[in-house]
Scaffold this motif. Sequence first.
Motif, PDB file in Angstrom:
ATOM      1  N   PRO A 293       0.808  -1.233   0.000  1.00  8.60           N
ATOM      2  CA  PRO A 293       0.000   0.000   0.000  1.00  8.60           C
ATOM      3  C   PRO A 293       0.833   1.272   0.000  1.00  8.60           C
ATOM      4  N   VAL A 294       1.962   1.228   0.690  1.00  8.16           N
ATOM      5  CA  VAL A 294       2.858   2.381   0.742  1.00  8.16           C
ATOM      6  C   VAL A 294       4.274   1.869   0.517  1.00  8.16           C
ATOM      7  N   SER A 295       5.005   2.491  -0.382  1.00  8.47           N
ATOM      8  CA  SER A 295       6.385   2.084  -0.630  1.00  8.47           C
ATOM      9  C   SER A 295       7.306   2.757   0.389  1.00  8.47           C
ATOM     10  N   PRO A 296       8.542   2.276   0.556  1.00  7.04           N
ATOM     11  CA  PRO A 296       9.457   2.866   1.531  1.00  7.04           C
ATOM     12  C   PRO A 296       9.667   4.362   1.291  1.00  7.04           C
ATOM     13  N   PRO A 297       9.795   5.139   2.367  1.00  6.10           N
ATOM     14  CA  PRO A 297      10.021   6.582   2.214  1.00  6.10           C
ATOM     15  C   PRO A 297      11.233   6.869   1.329  1.00  6.10           C
ATOM     16  N   GLY A 298      11.054   7.805   0.400  1.00  2.13           N
ATOM     17  CA  GLY A 298      12.133   8.172  -0.502  1.00  2.13           C
ATOM     18  C   GLY A 298      12.232   7.296  -1.725  1.00  2.13           C
ATOM     19  N   TYR A 299      11.439   6.197  -1.749  1.00  2.00           N
ATOM     20  CA  TYR A 299      11.498   5.287  -2.886  1.00  2.00           C
ATOM     21  C   TYR A 299      10.434   5.681  -3.906  1.00  2.00           C
ATOM     22  N   LEU A 300      10.321   4.930  -4.983  1.00  2.00           N
ATOM     23  CA  LEU A 300       9.321   5.190  -6.008  1.00  2.00           C
ATOM     24  C   LEU A 300       7.925   4.940  -5.450  1.00  2.00           C
ATOM     25  N   PRO A 301       6.908   5.618  -5.961  1.00  2.00           N
ATOM     26  CA  PRO A 301       5.559   5.489  -5.398  1.00  2.00           C
ATOM     27  C   PRO A 301       4.972   4.097  -5.608  1.00  2.00           C
TER      28      PRO A 301
END
Length: 340
Positions: A55-63
């Motif tokens: 649902p949410v990718s790692p912060p700073g990574y691609l959406p």
Amino acid sequence: MRTREVRLVRRPAGTLRPTDLEVVEVDVPRLADGQVLVATSHHSVDAAVRLRMDPVSPPGYLPAFGLGEGIEGLAVGTVLESRAAGFVAGDLVQHARGFREIAVVDATAGALGGAGALTRLDAALAPAEVHLGLLGGTGLTAWSGIVPVARAVEGETVWVSAAAGAVGSVAGQLARSRGCRVVGSAGGPEKVAYLRDELGFDAAFDHREGVAEGLAAAAPDGIDVYFDNVGGGHLVAALDHLRPFGRAALCGAVAGYDGTPAPGIDNLFLATSKNLTLRGFRAGAFAERADEVRVELAALWRAGRMRLDTATYDGLEQAPQAVVDLLTGRTRGKCMVVTG
């Protein structure tokens, strides 16, 4: 015009299943100024695509991918029509709109953090599958970790995890080409034999038989560089075995990609006590050096000092299974889907 694309239809609950993805027929959007229309022939299958299915990718990574929307990745194909300066019909190009047979690509977009920008390729230099893997994002990632990040030099001992995969196999061969002693780890005796007997690694071990034990046997005097594709227990072992002032290039952490967190790092103080450098990186941070990397790796490939075997799946309908097979360790070398 109609085409087919791969869509995410269900967010994986742990391990990805082929039914979490589907191949559907869709309309091709009209071409606008600054865009090109590409018939894609080779689609890159990379482990990191799994991160974008949560649902949410790692912060700073691609959406994260939206449910019911097409996924994407690096790809190589031929321009059918162009409304962008610098590109004409017939050009062989790399782009980041893979997993669709015909793609509309924005020529100015810095896709995939810069590593997937639309790029015209030299068709005379190498065939499309070599451009996609060795001379594309795979090669750039491996080179970035070994050269500017880890700064591996002649005489040092380098350990590469997941070394039978695309990035790992190139990273290990690149380190050997620079005079390093290279240790590789992989899952299963067949992959271990492949690293040692076919790719020429100096030593190799099966991580399933014990990471710390295998590394200690393969590098009894320790290591200077660790190229990390796995994370978790592999990084723990690397911290134990890195010599003072050693470096770890943190490329990926596939041990935690299936929704199950990888084991925690309980010996991180060794980075302080041994003056270690741990640096995470993405290939896009070095995208401006892609031409330089392509020249170096192409020279090694032509000289027979670099190879990248392929696990090829024919037809876009095989893409869901290809992604699953990659993530479960059933492939070797560069995994790709061919549609042209």
